[in-house]
Each structure stands twice: as C-alpha cells, then as structure tokens.
Enzyme design. Structure first.
Site, short mmCIF file in Angstrom:
data_model
loop_
_atom_site.label_atom_id
_atom_site.label_comp_id
_atom_site.label_asym_id
_atom_site.label_seq_id
_atom_site.Cartn_x
_atom_site.Cartn_y
_atom_site.Cartn_z
N HIS A 194 -18.35 68.30 16.17
CA HIS A 194 -17.99 67.38 15.09
C HIS A 194 -19.29 66.76 14.57
CE1 HIS A 194 -15.99 63.75 13.29
NE2 HIS A 194 -17.15 63.22 13.63
N ASP A 284 -8.39 70.49 9.82
CA ASP A 284 -8.40 69.24 10.59
C ASP A 284 -6.98 68.66 10.68
OD1 ASP A 284 -9.74 67.42 12.17
OD2 ASP A 284 -10.45 66.18 10.52
#
Length: 383
Positions: A194, A284
């Site tokens: 991330h 996501d």
C-alpha cells in the site's frame, strides 16, 4: 458440464476475431472458428454480437469489509459473491487494511472460503498494513505453504501516516519470507504494498532491491496513481520489470487532492514507455476511501467491485474498438503479477472464467467462473 459458446468476438485479451469457445468442466477445452458438437448434455449459447473476455482478476479487495478509521461507525460491510459477479470479478484477492484488530485474518479466510463456496475463485493475502505481519499459522512462510488460498502478504503500508513505518531491514525480512514461502509452495509469492502520500514513495523498495538479490516482481505496489510524483516513480519500477497497480475506486475529493484517475494513469504510463503488460487495475472493493486534510479525517466513502466495469465502460465510450490495454490490465496482467497461471486469458487449458458483454450497452450478460455459470442473461445466479 459441457458448454459451447458460439459466434463470440473473443478478446483473449488480444482480439481473436469471431470464434466458438468450448468449456469442459472448469477449463477451456477449445477455441476454433467453428466447433461441431451435439448432444443433450451440451449447453449451447449463441453469443453473436457480444464480446467474450476473461473474468476480471481484482488484485486488491476487502471482502470482510474495511474502515473503522474515525470510529466503529465507519466500518464498511462485508461483500458477497453477487457484488463481485455484478462487477465482472471472478478472482477477487482479499486483504486486510488499516484495521487488523476488529478485522482478523481468520474472518478474512472465512469470507474468502464463503466466496469460493458461491462459485468464485477467491484468493487472499496474509498480513495487513502493519509489521510484523499478522498470520494464520504464526509464520509467513507457513501461511503460504500450508494455507491454500494465501498467495502472499498485503496490503503492507509504506509511505503512509497510518503505516508502521518499517525500516529497510524489517521490510526486507518480510519480503524474504514471502519469497521463500512462494518458492516452497509453488505459488510464486507476492508482497502487495500500500502506497500512501508520504514523501518516501518507493524509495524503501529501491533501497532493498539495491542491497539484496530479491526479484523486483516480488514487490507489487498499489495506489500508484495516488499523486503525480508517485506515478512517475512507479513508472520507473515498471520499466525495470516490476508490476504496478492503479486504484480505480476514487472520489471527487481524492481527485481534487491530486489523485490521478486510473484510466489516465494507465494511458500516461504507456505513453511514458512503461511496459503495457506490467500495468494493472484493481478496485479496492470493500475498503473505505478516506478523505484526510492535513492528517485529519474529514469523511469516508466505500469502494465497490463495480468500479472496474465502470472504468471499462468509460474506456469503451472513448474509442471505437475494444480497449485492449484496459482489458489486459483487468485480466491477464494482474494474473501475471500474482502468478496465477490459468487466470486472465482465454486459451485451451485456462480456467473457464469468462464474461459475455454487450458492447453497445456495455452491460454484462453472462459470467462463468471455473465453468460454473454465475450470471445468465443479466441475472445473478449466486448470492
């Protein structure tokens, strides 16, 4: 079960023209100009006028929900199989995110197995934002070797105010364990990173690669379209052989804050010379989309699997031909990044994960995963 799809315009993702595609069990058995077959046990589908493409491989989803930033009232809901089917996702890869306290790996594993029982080809990552990574067995290597759905660690956060701010040595140790576990299990192993808005960007990854013999493809950064500066550095990672992922789900606030829309990031990367095959798109889905201003949380939105299909619609509307680069970034490329050998392509021996789409309306009509029909004529058949 044997299914013969006739007269489809096949996008493998490369265009193959009008073909018949034969499904036998959970695999694609043949792709021919014309397949002659008869029998009461064969299901025939006339796909004239429709596109046939691989099911989407979504490299970052949060099927057991996300959020919690700003309090329990901001937790997002669990996602069901029907949510993914409606968005064309046949291979969702589940991960924990910021919250690995009230969202555990055990819960994620249970949700992934539920999605599998509903017909999807789901996978998962061990770990979360933090280091050391949390695991199911107490060890990253053991998770990869012993837990079949686990294909790596992620999404481990770097360059983000919510991360554990790992040192190069700490991140190298995690990457080494992922690499060893992937080697022993035959899964390859992926460290999904991330990327936040911090100034470090991918510097930590470059430091590790310069001081070790770990392969670049092991490090798979996502949210690479978070800001223009990160995008430029991510392009260099791709040019050197790494995979980079662009997040499709967004909000007007994030765009106003500098996020580059995923389609624009994809096209800009190709124009800048980044290899097309190293660029991927993910949703996501299930995660929260926080709006931070000077480190203060101002609001949240929820990402959805349908964002991928929406992006495909946007790409189709801007050109006359099927957008090959976009389809590849939704199918074959993430399958390559995650080393899922039978996913993301239409060819004999590949898994029968297939989407039939009406290009005029840009609407899904049928979805297959491992040969099982999960959508028929626009109606979802699983929950």
């Amino acid at each position: 079960m044997i299914t013969l799809i006739r007269n489809a315009r096949v996008l493998s993702p490369e265009p193959l023209g009008i073909r018949d595609v034969l499904i036998a069990g959970d695999r694609i058995a043949a792709i021919e100009n014309q397949v002659e077959l008869a029998g009461n046990s064969v299901e025939f589908i006339d796909a004239e006028g429709r596109w046939l493409m691989p099911g989407f491989v979504d490299a970052l989803t949060h099927p057991c929900g996300g959020g919690g930033e700003g309090g329990f009232g901001n937790r997002t809901r669990e996602l069901e199989a029907g949510d993914f089917v409606a968005g064309g996702v046949t291979t969702p890869v589940g991960a924990l995110g910021t919250d690995a306290v009230t969202r555990s790996l055990e819960v994620l594993y249970g949700q992934v197995m539920k999605l599998r029982s509903r017909g999807l080809s789901a996978r998962m990552f061990s770990g979360s934002y933090r280091v050391p990574p949390n695991t199911l067995t107490g060890d990253v290597v053991r998770d990869l070797v012993l837990i079949e759905p686990v294909i790596g660690v992620g999404e481990l956060a770097i360059s983000d105010h919510r991360s554990s701010h790992p040192s190069a040595e700490e991140l190298r140790r995690v990457a080494s364990d992922v690499h060893l576990g992937g080697t022993l299990s035959g899964k390859g192993g992926t460290l999904l990173l991330h990327l936040g808005d911090g100034n470090e960007r991918l510097d930590l990854v470059e430091d590790i690669l310069a001081s070790s013999d770990l392969p670049r493809r092991l490090f798979y950064p996502t949210h690479c379209n978070r800001n223009p500066g990160l995008l430029v550095q991510a392009m260099e990672h791709a040019k050197k052989g790494g995979f980079i992922d662009f997040t499709v789900s967004t909000t007007p606030e994030l765009i106003a804050a500098g996020e580059v829309p995923a389609l624009e990031a994809l096209r800009s990367s190709i124009e800048a010379g980044a290899p097309r095959e190293n660029l991927t798109l993910s949703s996501d889905a299930g995660g929260s989309l926080p709006n931070y201003v000077d480190g203060e949380l101002k609001g949240l939105a929820e990402a959805r699997p349908s964002a991928l299909l929406d992006l495909l619609r946007e790409a189709v509307s801007s050109q006359d031909e099927a957008p090959a680069d976009v389809i590849a970034a939704l199918t074959r490329n993430p399958a390559e990044a995650l080393q899922l050998a039978r996913k993301g392509r239409i060819e004999p021996g590949a898994d029968a994960d297939l989407l039939l789409l009406d290009p005029l309306a840009t609407q899904l009509t049928d979805v297959f995963c491992l040969g099982r029909r999960l959508m028929r004529d626009g109606q979802i058949l699983t929950t």
